[in-house]
Design an enzyme around this catalytic site. Sequence first.
Site, PDB file in Angstrom:
ATOM      1  N   TYR A  85     119.066  87.572  35.137  1.00  0.00           N
ATOM      2  CA  TYR A  85     119.328  86.793  33.916  1.00  0.00           C
ATOM      3  C   TYR A  85     120.495  87.377  33.148  1.00  0.00           C
ATOM      4  O   TYR A  85     121.313  86.640  32.592  1.00  0.00           O
ATOM      5  CB  TYR A  85     118.087  86.745  33.007  1.00  0.00           C
ATOM      6  CG  TYR A  85     118.331  85.809  31.849  1.00  0.00           C
ATOM      7  CD1 TYR A  85     118.152  84.443  31.996  1.00  0.00           C
ATOM      8  CD2 TYR A  85     118.814  86.283  30.627  1.00  0.00           C
ATOM      9  CE1 TYR A  85     118.420  83.573  30.950  1.00  0.00           C
ATOM     10  CE2 TYR A  85     119.092  85.419  29.577  1.00  0.00           C
ATOM     11  CZ  TYR A  85     118.890  84.063  29.748  1.00  0.00           C
ATOM     12  OH  TYR A  85     119.170  83.198  28.726  1.00  0.00           O
ATOM     13  N   PHE A 137     144.059  65.450  26.307  1.00  0.00           N
ATOM     14  CA  PHE A 137     143.174  65.243  27.434  1.00  0.00           C
ATOM     15  C   PHE A 137     141.861  64.716  26.852  1.00  0.00           C
ATOM     16  O   PHE A 137     141.483  65.077  25.747  1.00  0.00           O
ATOM     17  CB  PHE A 137     142.951  66.510  28.282  1.00  0.00           C
ATOM     18  CG  PHE A 137     142.163  66.168  29.509  1.00  0.00           C
ATOM     19  CD1 PHE A 137     142.746  65.400  30.514  1.00  0.00           C
ATOM     20  CD2 PHE A 137     140.823  66.510  29.634  1.00  0.00           C
ATOM     21  CE1 PHE A 137     142.001  65.005  31.623  1.00  0.00           C
ATOM     22  CE2 PHE A 137     140.088  66.122  30.743  1.00  0.00           C
ATOM     23  CZ  PHE A 137     140.673  65.371  31.737  1.00  0.00           C
ATOM     24  N   THR A 138     141.198  63.846  27.614  1.00  0.00           N
ATOM     25  CA  THR A 138     140.037  63.101  27.094  1.00  0.00           C
ATOM     26  C   THR A 138     138.979  64.004  26.449  1.00  0.00           C
ATOM     27  O   THR A 138     138.635  63.832  25.278  1.00  0.00           O
ATOM     28  CB  THR A 138     139.413  62.290  28.235  1.00  0.00           C
ATOM     29  OG1 THR A 138     139.120  63.175  29.318  1.00  0.00           O
ATOM     30  CG2 THR A 138     140.370  61.199  28.724  1.00  0.00           C
ATOM     31  N   ASP A 228     145.171  75.573  27.933  1.00  0.00           N
ATOM     32  CA  ASP A 228     144.212  74.915  28.814  1.00  0.00           C
ATOM     33  C   ASP A 228     144.640  75.351  30.212  1.00  0.00           C
ATOM     34  O   ASP A 228     145.599  74.832  30.781  1.00  0.00           O
ATOM     35  CB  ASP A 228     144.252  73.394  28.665  1.00  0.00           C
ATOM     36  CG  ASP A 228     143.265  72.715  29.621  1.00  0.00           C
ATOM     37  OD1 ASP A 228     142.899  73.330  30.642  1.00  0.00           O
ATOM     38  OD2 ASP A 228     142.879  71.564  29.355  1.00  0.00           O
ATOM     39  N   LYS A 271     139.309  73.106  39.309  1.00  0.00           N
ATOM     40  CA  LYS A 271     140.610  72.667  39.829  1.00  0.00           C
ATOM     41  C   LYS A 271     141.300  73.843  40.539  1.00  0.00           C
ATOM     42  O   LYS A 271     140.952  74.163  41.668  1.00  0.00           O
ATOM     43  CB  LYS A 271     141.469  72.105  38.695  1.00  0.00           C
ATOM     44  CG  LYS A 271     141.035  70.722  38.194  1.00  0.00           C
ATOM     45  CD  LYS A 271     139.868  70.752  37.277  1.00  0.00           C
ATOM     46  CE  LYS A 271     139.648  69.443  36.533  1.00  0.00           C
ATOM     47  NZ  LYS A 271     138.388  69.453  35.771  1.00  0.00           N
ATOM     48  N   ARG A 395     143.943  55.768  34.512  1.00  0.00           N
ATOM     49  CA  ARG A 395     144.398  56.669  33.456  1.00  0.00           C
ATOM     50  C   ARG A 395     145.344  55.888  32.559  1.00  0.00           C
ATOM     51  O   ARG A 395     146.561  56.030  32.623  1.00  0.00           O
ATOM     52  CB  ARG A 395     145.114  57.903  34.029  1.00  0.00           C
ATOM     53  CG  ARG A 395     144.254  58.847  34.824  1.00  0.00           C
ATOM     54  CD  ARG A 395     143.395  59.804  34.004  1.00  0.00           C
ATOM     55  NE  ARG A 395     142.159  59.277  33.499  1.00  0.00           N
ATOM     56  CZ  ARG A 395     141.211  60.051  32.949  1.00  0.00           C
ATOM     57  NH1 ARG A 395     141.355  61.349  32.851  1.00  0.00           N
ATOM     58  NH2 ARG A 395     140.111  59.513  32.469  1.00  0.00           N
ATOM     59  N   PHE A 462     135.555  55.494  29.590  1.00  0.00           N
ATOM     60  CA  PHE A 462     136.028  55.215  30.961  1.00  0.00           C
ATOM     61  C   PHE A 462     135.026  55.640  32.023  1.00  0.00           C
ATOM     62  O   PHE A 462     134.999  55.076  33.108  1.00  0.00           O
ATOM     63  CB  PHE A 462     137.366  55.949  31.191  1.00  0.00           C
ATOM     64  CG  PHE A 462     137.275  57.407  30.845  1.00  0.00           C
ATOM     65  CD1 PHE A 462     136.862  58.326  31.774  1.00  0.00           C
ATOM     66  CD2 PHE A 462     137.562  57.850  29.547  1.00  0.00           C
ATOM     67  CE1 PHE A 462     136.725  59.661  31.436  1.00  0.00           C
ATOM     68  CE2 PHE A 462     137.428  59.187  29.202  1.00  0.00           C
ATOM     69  CZ  PHE A 462     136.999  60.088  30.154  1.00  0.00           C
TER      70      PHE A 462
HETATM   71  C1  P61 Z   1     139.882  65.443  36.215  1.00  0.00           C
HETATM   72  F1  P61 Z   1     138.407  61.289  34.076  1.00  0.00           F
HETATM   73  N1  P61 Z   1     139.548  67.079  34.522  1.00  0.00           N
HETATM   74  O1  P61 Z   1     141.109  65.634  36.068  1.00  0.00           O
HETATM   75  P1  P61 Z   1     135.587  69.757  33.073  1.00  0.00           P
HETATM   76  N2  P61 Z   1     141.188  70.059  30.837  1.00  0.00           N
HETATM   77  C2  P61 Z   1     141.839  69.451  31.832  1.00  0.00           C
HETATM   78  C3  P61 Z   1     141.142  68.744  32.794  1.00  0.00           C
HETATM   79  O2  P61 Z   1     141.807  68.143  33.774  1.00  0.00           O
HETATM   80  C4  P61 Z   1     139.725  68.665  32.729  1.00  0.00           C
HETATM   81  C5  P61 Z   1     139.073  69.332  31.652  1.00  0.00           C
HETATM   82  C6  P61 Z   1     139.826  70.016  30.737  1.00  0.00           C
HETATM   83  C7  P61 Z   1     138.972  66.206  35.359  1.00  0.00           C
HETATM   84  C8  P61 Z   1     137.512  65.830  35.333  1.00  0.00           C
HETATM   85  C9  P61 Z   1     137.401  64.719  34.351  1.00  0.00           C
HETATM   86  O3  P61 Z   1     138.578  61.964  31.518  1.00  0.00           O
HETATM   87  C10 P61 Z   1     138.042  62.835  32.420  1.00  0.00           C
HETATM   88  O4  P61 Z   1     135.334  70.927  33.966  1.00  0.00           O
HETATM   89  C11 P61 Z   1     143.309  69.545  31.886  1.00  0.00           C
HETATM   90  O5  P61 Z   1     135.689  68.458  33.795  1.00  0.00           O
HETATM   91  O6  P61 Z   1     134.600  69.698  31.952  1.00  0.00           O
HETATM   92  C12 P61 Z   1     138.975  67.900  33.654  1.00  0.00           C
HETATM   93  O7  P61 Z   1     137.000  70.075  32.445  1.00  0.00           O
HETATM   94  C13 P61 Z   1     137.590  69.278  31.485  1.00  0.00           C
HETATM   95  C14 P61 Z   1     137.777  63.446  34.719  1.00  0.00           C
HETATM   96  C15 P61 Z   1     137.276  65.007  33.007  1.00  0.00           C
HETATM   97  C16 P61 Z   1     138.060  62.486  33.750  1.00  0.00           C
HETATM   98  C17 P61 Z   1     137.564  64.047  32.034  1.00  0.00           C
HETATM   99  O8  P61 Z   1     139.410  64.663  37.049  1.00  0.00           O
END
Ligand code: P61
Length: 470
Positions: A85, A137-138, A228, A271, A395, A462
């Site tokens: 833990y 970013f979303t 980020d 990523k 997007r 989305f």
């Molecule tokens: C992606 F449609 N990205 O690109 P989490 N910062 C950045 C990202 O690219 C990101 C996160 C933070 C995704 C997954 C995803 O609108 C969307 O690990 C630059 O996904 O929580 C994630 O990191 C968030 C797809 C997220 C989306 C949000 O496909």
Amino acid sequence: MNAESHSHEHHSHEHHSWAEPYKIKMVELLRMTTRAEREQAILEAGYNTFLLRSEDVYIDLLTDSGTSAMSDRQWAGLMMGDEAYSGSRNFYHLQDAVREFYGYKYLVPTHQGRGAEHIMSKIMIKPGDYVPGNMYFTTTRLHQELAGGAFVDVIIDEAHDPASTHPFKGNVDLRKMDALVGKVGADRIPYISLEGCVNMAGGQPFSMANLRELHAFCRRHGIPIMLDATRTIENAWFIRQREEGYADKSVRQILREICDLTDGCTMSAKKDLLVNIGGFFACNDEQLCLKAQNMVVVYEGLHTYGGMAGRDMEAMAIGIQEAVMEEHQSARIGQVHYLGRKLLDAGVPIVRPIGSHAVFLDARACLPHIDQDLYPAQALAAQLYIEAGIRSMERGNVSAGRDPATGNNRRPNLELVRLTLPRRVYTQAHMDVTAEAVVEVYKRRNEIRGLKMVYEPEYLRFFQARFEPL
Ligand code: P61
């Protein structure tokens, strides 16, 4: 296309070929569906590719997030999970790797990127604050807003133009930063959020020269730079390729140089870092770390696992070492560029220059007959699935959501479909098939109709919105 930008895009890949720096040890079989099955599947999914079952997808280019193939070393790392833990051995391995490769002193693990964004937004933003960033970013913007902040876009104008071939479309416009400081005062700006290989702009990098200028500006005004770090290693690779004075530096050195000019980061490790789940917050300030450690136990888990299993932290520590390898990045980004070039050569409008992790179709240019409030990119993504079983992601207007002040759709300039490449997963032949399918859909673009949104969730619409064809 002018000659200069043409040669620029060709530069790194045409004169010598690259090959994947690995061989395949285990495979997962793909299933091809019939057109009738796909028409039924997308109907049931409300014309939203997020709502398809992955079993109904042939080539899955929805995202590069958590979809990469781990190496045998990473799989071996899973067997070394210390699932205590608290104080797991794997946490200390990960902390060592973050300190060595990114250089941040303190590490607070989270379950994925948005977990880190949530914590950072809560501890750094006060209601009424303004948070500048190089494009939204979303999830990042949503957490800023939920913490009472307002996002302000300070990316250079070229980033909003899909046809501009500026080599560093991720750069911050210092005049926009200066104007914001002049308008609201530096004390209402808790930090600037700086993203590498800006996702919503098409995977576009910032330059080191721009970061150095930003750093000087931010030091003068006492504004921290929070990175980020999700795709910063890919950004480092572009700096090496494109920026003067960096050709002889390693990706690893450039990554450290970037991080040393920033104060901390949020990370979606799904990523760059070649794992299926995980993330973290990291920083150099002890007080900030203590606040994050205190918040992480409320929302994620104890500060030595933050929502991850020990084995996941081990796989991530190994993933960091593999991600900084030049031959990995050259094949990874090389594959994206291979697909992008095929589409450019066929005359399909895509975002230029070709970015890091995906090829982005310019749906506005493809479908000028569809008004943006009838969601052309959403319709194009659905059509590509019907045509070939290829899953992509909208997007554009759906992703951008509504302006909280007016309640209207934001109608962003970029109305894109993202063909995103998981790392180490698909082959060059998959890219050929993908390009052929896109060209086929592009030829019949005049037959594509818009969509009506019939279900709209409140947050990040989305992901779960549903549509019907007009
Ligand atoms: C992606 F449609 N990205 O690109 P989490 N910062 C950045 C990202 O690219 C990101 C996160 C933070 C995704 C997954 C995803 O609108 C969307 O690990 C630059 O996904 O929580 C994630 O990191 C968030 C797809 C997220 C989306 C949000 O496909």
